[in-house]
Design an enzyme around this catalytic site. Structure first.
Site, mmCIF file in Angstrom:
data_model
loop_
_atom_site.group_PDB
_atom_site.id
_atom_site.type_symbol
_atom_site.label_atom_id
_atom_site.label_comp_id
_atom_site.label_asym_id
_atom_site.label_seq_id
_atom_site.Cartn_x
_atom_site.Cartn_y
_atom_site.Cartn_z
ATOM 1 N N ARG A 89 0.811 -1.232 0.000
ATOM 2 C CA ARG A 89 0.000 0.000 0.000
ATOM 3 C C ARG A 89 0.838 1.274 0.000
ATOM 4 O O ARG A 89 0.391 2.342 0.395
ATOM 5 C CB ARG A 89 -0.973 0.039 1.181
ATOM 6 N N LYS A 138 3.471 11.480 -11.109
ATOM 7 C CA LYS A 138 2.656 10.609 -11.971
ATOM 8 C C LYS A 138 3.385 9.292 -12.187
ATOM 9 O O LYS A 138 4.568 9.273 -12.550
ATOM 10 C CB LYS A 138 2.405 11.273 -13.324
ATOM 11 N N GLU A 165 11.157 18.795 -24.471
ATOM 12 C CA GLU A 165 10.403 19.082 -23.232
ATOM 13 C C GLU A 165 11.008 20.292 -22.503
ATOM 14 O O GLU A 165 10.290 21.050 -21.850
ATOM 15 C CB GLU A 165 10.375 17.865 -22.303
ATOM 16 N N LYS A 191 8.227 23.020 -13.410
ATOM 17 C CA LYS A 191 7.297 21.936 -13.135
ATOM 18 C C LYS A 191 6.876 21.945 -11.675
ATOM 19 O O LYS A 191 5.694 21.750 -11.359
ATOM 20 C CB LYS A 191 7.915 20.587 -13.515
ATOM 21 N N GLU A 224 -3.820 17.638 -11.472
ATOM 22 C CA GLU A 224 -4.267 18.091 -12.794
ATOM 23 C C GLU A 224 -5.767 18.306 -12.900
ATOM 24 O O GLU A 224 -6.463 17.675 -13.677
ATOM 25 C CB GLU A 224 -3.788 17.126 -13.900
ATOM 26 N N ARG A 267 -2.168 22.438 -14.339
ATOM 27 C CA ARG A 267 -1.183 21.422 -14.714
ATOM 28 C C ARG A 267 -1.342 21.033 -16.186
ATOM 29 O O ARG A 267 -0.393 20.585 -16.811
ATOM 30 C CB ARG A 267 -1.291 20.198 -13.784
ATOM 31 N N ASN A 326 0.839 20.119 -20.940
ATOM 32 C CA ASN A 326 0.529 19.340 -22.146
ATOM 33 C C ASN A 326 0.738 20.136 -23.425
ATOM 34 O O ASN A 326 0.333 19.685 -24.506
ATOM 35 C CB ASN A 326 -0.905 18.823 -22.089
ATOM 36 N N HIS A 360 1.343 18.370 -26.662
ATOM 37 C CA HIS A 360 1.015 16.967 -26.440
ATOM 38 C C HIS A 360 -0.301 16.516 -27.072
ATOM 39 O O HIS A 360 -0.470 15.328 -27.314
ATOM 40 C CB HIS A 360 1.032 16.632 -24.948
ATOM 41 N N HIS A 371 0.660 13.452 -29.026
ATOM 42 C CA HIS A 371 0.117 12.112 -28.746
ATOM 43 C C HIS A 371 -0.572 11.535 -29.978
ATOM 44 O O HIS A 371 -0.492 10.331 -30.241
ATOM 45 C CB HIS A 371 -0.869 12.159 -27.575
ATOM 46 N N HIS A 424 8.751 10.026 -28.274
ATOM 47 C CA HIS A 424 7.839 10.977 -27.639
ATOM 48 C C HIS A 424 8.302 12.430 -27.797
ATOM 49 O O HIS A 424 7.527 13.301 -28.188
ATOM 50 C CB HIS A 424 7.665 10.602 -26.164
HETATM 51 ZN ZN ZN Z 1 5.933 14.716 -22.727
#
Ligand code: ZN
Ligand code: ADP
Length: 394
Positions: free
Chosen positions: A145, A167, A209, A250, A260, A264, A268, A271, A275, A290
């Site tokens: 946990r 994340k 990035e 960040k 988010e 936040r 993106n 992105h 993506h 990426h």
């Molecule tokens: Zn990224």
């Protein structure tokens, strides 16, 4: 470059660092109350990992998760440093690449952590790029946990992005990163020297990035990057300073919007388009990785902003020029094997997990360093834009 000098290191951490006579690292604090933590950035931090970890944890044991590339390069160094600080360690190796972020990879890492008798007061260490960080982080979030996590990112992308902010997760058959948890690390050690062994293409991809943070809300950082790009690629203090500035950016956003629900989403930038491009190229890294997708996505976000009458074309051209100088792609025509059709791109965008109530969220910009969140865009505008992008050869 920047007005905000980094704060002095906390007493314990600077004592741990200076006892080894290495240069004092840059330090960025992520302000999350009881879960606040430090990001240290500098040369030779892996050699000091034992003392640094001991300064924030009373762990007696650690599971070091690596992939087959980072293991031979760095696992022994970290084990030896932990040993010297009285922390026993077990090394857990996964295969390199996104495919390890699977139920199977996750199950294997969890079982290996338990088999190594890592207790609730012990540690999981993610020593690798974003793949290892996400996978080991999710295992740490859930084994017993929740076990404390230390991130030791070894790619530029992981040092400026994925290791910070908590994340963690794995991929589902339905899409990337759809299963996961927020699990903040207790410490992040970004050793800038490990980037010397990173393949040049991976370093460039991570640089997309870096540029992203400048484009979001740091116009001065953008100018500094224009002036210092060569030095950042070469290594040394400019590289460490660039990474620290990204971590500050960040950390600021994560501190106000950890999970988010609001700002936040600015992270993106590039992105939504990026993506979609990863999706239409089948996540095939020989065609697009990426960071390259993010590079094209950022340039597209600026051109889309221009097309919508929101930004001056000169800003979009300046972004493209910087990407080209860094050896990064900026146009759909740069995608190896092509970028599909308007229909495939729209379908890929509709699948994005950031879609809420059917409208994709775009991060658009009024200019460099002046981005904002746009929930929903007139679908005909998007269609027309994609068509013009596919027709243009740059
Ligand atoms: Zn990224
Ligand atoms: P990212 O951090 O970009 O999400 P990965 O975790 O997949 O990506 O790492 C990219 C590739 O670089 C992988 O093949 C990984 O094994 C390799 N790698 C990671 N760090 C280093 C390093 N410091 N030196 C050499 N190769 C590395």
């Amino acid at each position: 470059m920047n007005e905000q000098a980094s704060e002095p290191s906390s007493d314990k951490i600077s004592a741990a660092a200076s006892s080894q006579a290495a240069p004092v690292p840059l330090r960025v604090k992520v302000e999350l109350g009881a879960r606040a933590y430090d990001i240290l950035i500098g040369e030779g931090l892996l050699e000091q990992a034992g003392a640094l970890v001991a300064s924030i944890s009373s762990a007696k044991a650690a599971a070091i998760v690596v992939d087959e590339n980072t293991r031979p390069l760095y696992a022994d160094k970290v084990s030896a440093a932990l040993d010297a600080a009285g922390i026993r360690s077990a090394v857990i190796t996964v295969q390199p690449g996104e495919r390890s972020k699977s139920w199977r990879g996750y199950g294997e890492v969890c079982e290996a952590i338990l088999a190594a008798r890592i207790g609730r007061d012990d540690l999981v260490i993610a020593l690798g790029g974003g793949v290892v960080g996400d996978l080991a982080g999710f295992a740490a979030a859930t084994v017993r946990r929740g076990v404390a996590l230390v991130q030791m990112p070894t790619t530029l992308l992981a040092q400026v992005d994925s290791s910070v902010g908590g994340k963690t997760g794995i991929n589902s058959a339905v899409g990337k990163n759809l299963i996961g948890a927020f699990h903040q690390p207790s410490l992040v050690l970004a050793d800038t020297r490990v980037l010397d062994t990173l393949p040049a293409r991976e370093f460039r991809a991570g640089y997309a990035e870096v540029l992203k943070y400048a484009l979001i809300d740091r116009p001065q950082f953008f100018e500094w990057l224009e002036a210092n790009r060569d030095e950042i690629f070469a290594g040394g203090s400019a590289r460490a300073e660039a990474i620290a500035e990204c971590c500050r950016a960040k950390a600021e956003i994560v501190a106000v919007d950890e999970t988010e629900t609001g700002d936040r989403a600015l992270l993106n930038l590039g992105h939504t388009f990026g993506h979609a491009l990863e999706n239409v190229t089948g996540y095939d890294s020989s065609r697009l990785v990426h960071g390259e997708a993010v590079a094209i996505g950022c340039a597209m976000a600026f051109r889309f902003s221009v097309a919508l009458g929101l930004a001056d074309p000169a800003h979009a051209r300046r972004v493209e020029a910087h990407l080209a100088e860094a050896g990064l792609p900026s146009r759909l025509a740069h995608v190896r094997g092509g970028a599909g059709s308007v229909e495939t791109l729209l379908a890929a965008m509709a699948q994005d997990k950031k879609v809420r109530h059917g409208t994709p969220t775009f991060i658009l910009a009024h200019g460099i360093g002046r981005s904002f969140i746009q929930r929903g865009v007139e679908s005909q505008h998007l269609r027309d834009f994609l068509l013009s992008e596919l027709r243009s050869n740059g």
